[in-house]
Scaffold this motif. Structure first.
Motif, PDB file in Angstrom:
ATOM      1  N   UNK A  94       0.850  -1.182   0.000  1.00  0.00           N
ATOM      2  CA  UNK A  94       0.000   0.000   0.000  1.00  0.00           C
ATOM      3  C   UNK A  94       0.887   1.234   0.000  1.00  0.00           C
ATOM      4  N   UNK A  95       0.303   2.404  -0.217  1.00  0.00           N
ATOM      5  CA  UNK A  95       1.080   3.641  -0.222  1.00  0.00           C
ATOM      6  C   UNK A  95       1.913   3.727   1.056  1.00  0.00           C
ATOM      7  N   UNK A  96       3.239   3.868   0.941  1.00  0.00           N
ATOM      8  CA  UNK A  96       4.077   3.896   2.135  1.00  0.00           C
ATOM      9  C   UNK A  96       3.687   4.979   3.138  1.00  0.00           C
ATOM     10  N   UNK A  97       3.164   6.101   2.639  1.00  0.00           N
ATOM     11  CA  UNK A  97       2.844   7.210   3.539  1.00  0.00           C
ATOM     12  C   UNK A  97       1.828   6.821   4.605  1.00  0.00           C
ATOM     13  N   UNK A  98       1.073   5.747   4.368  1.00  0.00           N
ATOM     14  CA  UNK A  98       0.106   5.309   5.375  1.00  0.00           C
ATOM     15  C   UNK A  98       0.803   4.985   6.693  1.00  0.00           C
ATOM     16  N   UNK A  99       2.040   4.475   6.624  1.00  0.00           N
ATOM     17  CA  UNK A  99       2.750   4.156   7.858  1.00  0.00           C
ATOM     18  C   UNK A  99       2.987   5.381   8.716  1.00  0.00           C
ATOM     19  N   UNK A 100       3.488   6.461   8.105  1.00  0.00           N
ATOM     20  CA  UNK A 100       3.701   7.701   8.863  1.00  0.00           C
ATOM     21  C   UNK A 100       2.381   8.290   9.334  1.00  0.00           C
ATOM     22  N   UNK A 101       1.374   8.249   8.470  1.00  0.00           N
ATOM     23  CA  UNK A 101       0.066   8.774   8.838  1.00  0.00           C
ATOM     24  C   UNK A 101      -0.488   8.037  10.049  1.00  0.00           C
ATOM     25  N   UNK A 102      -0.334   6.725  10.060  1.00  0.00           N
ATOM     26  CA  UNK A 102      -0.839   5.917  11.169  1.00  0.00           C
ATOM     27  C   UNK A 102      -0.157   6.288  12.485  1.00  0.00           C
ATOM     28  N   UNK A 103       1.152   6.471  12.446  1.00  0.00           N
ATOM     29  CA  UNK A 103       1.889   6.825  13.661  1.00  0.00           C
ATOM     30  C   UNK A 103       1.384   8.143  14.237  1.00  0.00           C
ATOM     31  N   UNK A 104       1.225   9.149  13.367  1.00  0.00           N
ATOM     32  CA  UNK A 104       0.767  10.449  13.852  1.00  0.00           C
ATOM     33  C   UNK A 104      -0.653  10.422  14.376  1.00  0.00           C
ATOM     34  N   UNK A 105      -1.533   9.682  13.694  1.00  0.00           N
ATOM     35  CA  UNK A 105      -2.934   9.661  14.094  1.00  0.00           C
ATOM     36  C   UNK A 105      -3.160   8.914  15.413  1.00  0.00           C
ATOM     37  N   UNK A 106      -2.224   8.085  15.813  1.00  0.00           N
ATOM     38  CA  UNK A 106      -2.382   7.343  17.061  1.00  0.00           C
ATOM     39  C   UNK A 106      -1.818   8.103  18.264  1.00  0.00           C
ATOM     40  N   UNK A 107      -1.263   9.273  18.030  1.00  0.00           N
ATOM     41  CA  UNK A 107      -0.677  10.049  19.128  1.00  0.00           C
ATOM     42  C   UNK A 107      -1.653  11.110  19.627  1.00  0.00           C
ATOM     43  N   UNK A 108      -1.721  11.238  20.937  1.00  0.00           N
ATOM     44  CA  UNK A 108      -2.538  12.298  21.535  1.00  0.00           C
ATOM     45  C   UNK A 108      -1.941  13.663  21.204  1.00  0.00           C
ATOM     46  N   UNK A 109      -2.810  14.658  21.119  1.00  0.00           N
ATOM     47  CA  UNK A 109      -2.394  16.054  20.957  1.00  0.00           C
ATOM     48  C   UNK A 109      -1.434  16.224  19.771  1.00  0.00           C
ATOM     49  N   UNK A 110      -1.695  15.487  18.699  1.00  0.00           N
ATOM     50  CA  UNK A 110      -0.872  15.593  17.495  1.00  0.00           C
ATOM     51  C   UNK A 110      -1.790  15.706  16.284  1.00  0.00           C
ATOM     52  N   UNK A 111      -1.572  16.711  15.476  1.00  0.00           N
ATOM     53  CA  UNK A 111      -2.351  16.899  14.240  1.00  0.00           C
ATOM     54  C   UNK A 111      -1.496  16.500  13.043  1.00  0.00           C
ATOM     55  N   UNK A 112      -2.152  16.008  12.000  1.00  0.00           N
ATOM     56  CA  UNK A 112      -1.444  15.582  10.796  1.00  0.00           C
ATOM     57  C   UNK A 112      -2.027  16.289   9.577  1.00  0.00           C
ATOM     58  N   UNK A 113      -1.147  16.823   8.741  1.00  0.00           N
ATOM     59  CA  UNK A 113      -1.538  17.504   7.511  1.00  0.00           C
ATOM     60  C   UNK A 113      -0.826  16.823   6.347  1.00  0.00           C
ATOM     61  N   UNK A 114      -1.575  16.508   5.287  1.00  0.00           N
ATOM     62  CA  UNK A 114      -1.005  15.895   4.094  1.00  0.00           C
ATOM     63  C   UNK A 114      -0.883  16.926   2.980  1.00  0.00           C
ATOM     64  N   UNK A 115       0.193  16.818   2.229  1.00  0.00           N
ATOM     65  CA  UNK A 115       0.384  17.628   1.030  1.00  0.00           C
ATOM     66  C   UNK A 115       0.651  16.669  -0.123  1.00  0.00           C
ATOM     67  N   UNK A 116      -0.319  16.560  -1.017  1.00  0.00           N
ATOM     68  CA  UNK A 116      -0.171  15.620  -2.126  1.00  0.00           C
ATOM     69  C   UNK A 116      -1.351  15.700  -3.061  1.00  0.00           C
ATOM     70  N   UNK A 117      -1.353  14.855  -4.074  1.00  0.00           N
ATOM     71  CA  UNK A 117      -2.451  14.827  -5.030  1.00  0.00           C
ATOM     72  C   UNK A 117      -3.739  14.427  -4.323  1.00  0.00           C
ATOM     73  N   UNK A 118      -4.848  14.984  -4.788  1.00  0.00           N
ATOM     74  CA  UNK A 118      -6.133  14.760  -4.123  1.00  0.00           C
ATOM     75  C   UNK A 118      -6.502  13.282  -4.067  1.00  0.00           C
ATOM     76  N   UNK A 119      -6.202  12.537  -5.125  1.00  0.00           N
ATOM     77  CA  UNK A 119      -6.545  11.112  -5.137  1.00  0.00           C
ATOM     78  C   UNK A 119      -5.761  10.365  -4.073  1.00  0.00           C
ATOM     79  N   UNK A 120      -4.497  10.731  -3.898  1.00  0.00           N
ATOM     80  CA  UNK A 120      -3.669  10.079  -2.878  1.00  0.00           C
ATOM     81  C   UNK A 120      -4.192  10.391  -1.480  1.00  0.00           C
TER      82      UNK A 120
END
Length: 513
Positions: A66-92
């Motif tokens: 799967x898209x490798x970025x999911x790994x980093x996204x998962x780590x950030x989303x599981x942390x308290x008091x942490x926001x995640x912003x993506x910069x990429x193509x809309x489909x991605x």
């Protein structure tokens, strides 16, 4: 005009900077070249060192994932008091956010859209900086993570120019392109390593906030890698006779836990591919121990390595071994796995599961991992190969399917397409991530749990035979799909098509293509 051949005109394939959403279709080589030209050579070179795509002396390149970025996204989303912003193509971004919510994310994912103009003029970076400033509320957040996907990375969007903190909120900008990070498992390390580096620099600069959990009065072992929630508790029981305690599991669930992770006396690289994180622990002077307490031999060796890394006297190491190994031997003497198995996955713990399967009595023929060989899984690979098991790092789907066909297992453990292929061949199969990785592996509980699920799956062979016999060839080949009546065969058409295909093959062979 009759007889005129319609000319085929090659279309220009857009580069990353040529469009706002199609650039990711340019292919890995084009994106990699564009990224280097846009000033990302240093970060990409570091990724190439940390996450080598090819096994040494082997032909294996980046595995399907799967898209490798999911790994980093998962780590950030599981942390308290942490926001995640993506910069990429809309489909991605759509696919990543959908997958994150499918896996239980309970918060929104930020997105900074772009188009051709904002990408090439640098306005996208200004938009990202504006979004970060708008989100930096210290009453709500400890950190904001910004992830560049393929197109912004290839276009050189410079997240490193963002301020390190805004209103006391830490800003972590990382590039996680599919053409630079091989698997989503390793992308977890990209963010974890970046956070550990930031936290280590904070510690060096002065006092830092204490974690929620009180500091242990015993030396602690930091556990590296996502694992089943019961495993840290099982490990804590095993190391207790050595007067050691389990500290933090990294990736952490809160920023302040990063300080506790760095404060550990040693680091257990349960998942051995966290190369960037290990670099930060080594910079903090922490010894790294590979493998894990799985099975009898694995537990014996791991407890000894942990004891040596932390300076524990031999008598305490022996006491811990005696307490743990007796119970594991008891489980293995009562139950066994009797059957031929192939195993593959992309979590990074495949070699540990393989060791446990062998000690449980399984005739294990193949272990494939999408992750790379590292110094911290070398002993596991050597142990498995000494037992006659084929070990394949950076395994592709083709490698896994070849093993399935070659070894004809009674049970296949693998990724979704491997499981599908096995079941079509009436071979019982288990999806590694949901049915193997999501259960305890360490100590007594690991052995007992694995034996139960494996024997249960292999006991389903009669059901697969019955289903295959009942359904026969329904839904296969040109009979697949929904029909109002019975599909009608046209043998003459098949014969003619076969003749044409053979003729075309001979023509290609004659001209050397």
């Amino acid at each position: 005009m009759i007889g005129t051949t319609i000319p085929i005109v090659p279309l220009k394939v857009p580069k990353a900077i040529d469009s706002d959403g199609m650039g990711c279709h340019s292919g890995g080589e084009a994106l990699l070249s564009a990224a280097k030209s846009a000033g990302k050579s240093e970060v990409l070179a570091q990724y190439a060192r940390d996450y080598p795509k090819r096994e040494a002396n082997g032909p294996h390149d980046q595995p399907q994932s799967m898209c490798p970025a999911f790994g980093s996204l998962r780590v950030g989303l599981r942390m308290r008091r942490t926001a995640t912003i993506l910069s990429g193509s809309a489909c991605c971004v759509y696919g990543l956010t959908f997958t994150s919510h499918f896996y239980g994310a309970r918060r929104s994912v930020g997105y900074v859209p772009f188009n051709s103009e904002t990408l090439v003029t640098g306005k996208l970076f200004e938009d990202i900086r504006e979004a970060v400033h708008a989100q930096a509320d210290p009453s709500q957040l400890d950190a904001i993570v910004i992830i560049n996907l393929c197109v912004p990375t290839a276009s050189g969007v410079p997240l490193q120019l963002l301020p390190p903190a805004i209103n006391g909120v830490r800003i972590i900008g990382i590039d996680v392109p599919g053409f630079g990070v091989p698997t989503h498992a390793e992308a977890k390390d990209v963010l974890t390593g970046a956070m550990l580096k930031y936290a280590r620099q904070e510690i060096m600069a002065g006092p830092v906030p204490a974690p929620r959990q009180a500091r242990s009065d015993k030396p602690t072992i930091t556990l590296l890698g996502e694992m089943f929630p019961a495993d840290p508790m099982l490990i804590a029981q095993m190391i207790a006779p050595m007067d050691l305690a389990v500290g933090t599991v990294a990736p952490t669930r809160e920023w302040r836990e990063l300080y506790a992770a760095l404060d550990g006396s040693a680091v257990a690289a349960i998942h051995p591919f966290y190369t960037a994180s290990i670099r930060e622990f080594e910079a903090a002077g922490r010894p790294i121990v590979g493998s894990a307490p799985v099975g009898v031999e694995g537990t014996h060796d791991w407890l000894g390595a942990i004891g040596q890394a932390t300076g524990v006297p031999q008598n305490r190491i022996d006491a811990a071994r005696n307490a743990a190994l007796g119970a594991i031997r008891g489980v293995l003497s009562q139950q066994k796995i009797n059957g031929r198995i192939t195993l593959s996955g992309y979590e990074g713990s495949e070699l540990l599961v393989g060791r446990l399967l062998v000690e449980c009595g399984a005739d294990l023929r193949y272990v494939g991992s999408a992750c790379p060989a590292t110094p911290w899984n070398a002993l596991d690979a050597e142990w498995l190969r000494a037992k006659g098991v084929q070990v394949q790092f950076r395994a592709s789907l083709e490698n896994d399917l070849d093993a399935l066909h070659e070894y004809q297992p009674q049970l296949a453990i693998g990724t979704t397409p491997v499981v599908q292929a096995a079941k079509e061949a009436r071979v019982p199969a288990l999806y590694y991530t949901n049915l193997i990785s999501a259960r305890p592996l360490m100590g007594v509980a690991g052995a007992g749990s694995l034996i139960q699920v494996i024997n249960g799956a292999m006991g389903n062979q009669a059901r697969f035979n019955a289903m295959k016999d009942f359904f026969g060839g329904v839904g296969q080949g040109d009979g697949a799909g929904v029909w109002e009546g019975v599909p009608k065969a046209f043998p003459n058409f098949r014969k003619e098509m076969r003749r044409q295909n053979e003729k075309a093959a001979k023509k290609r062979e004659a001209i050397g293509t």
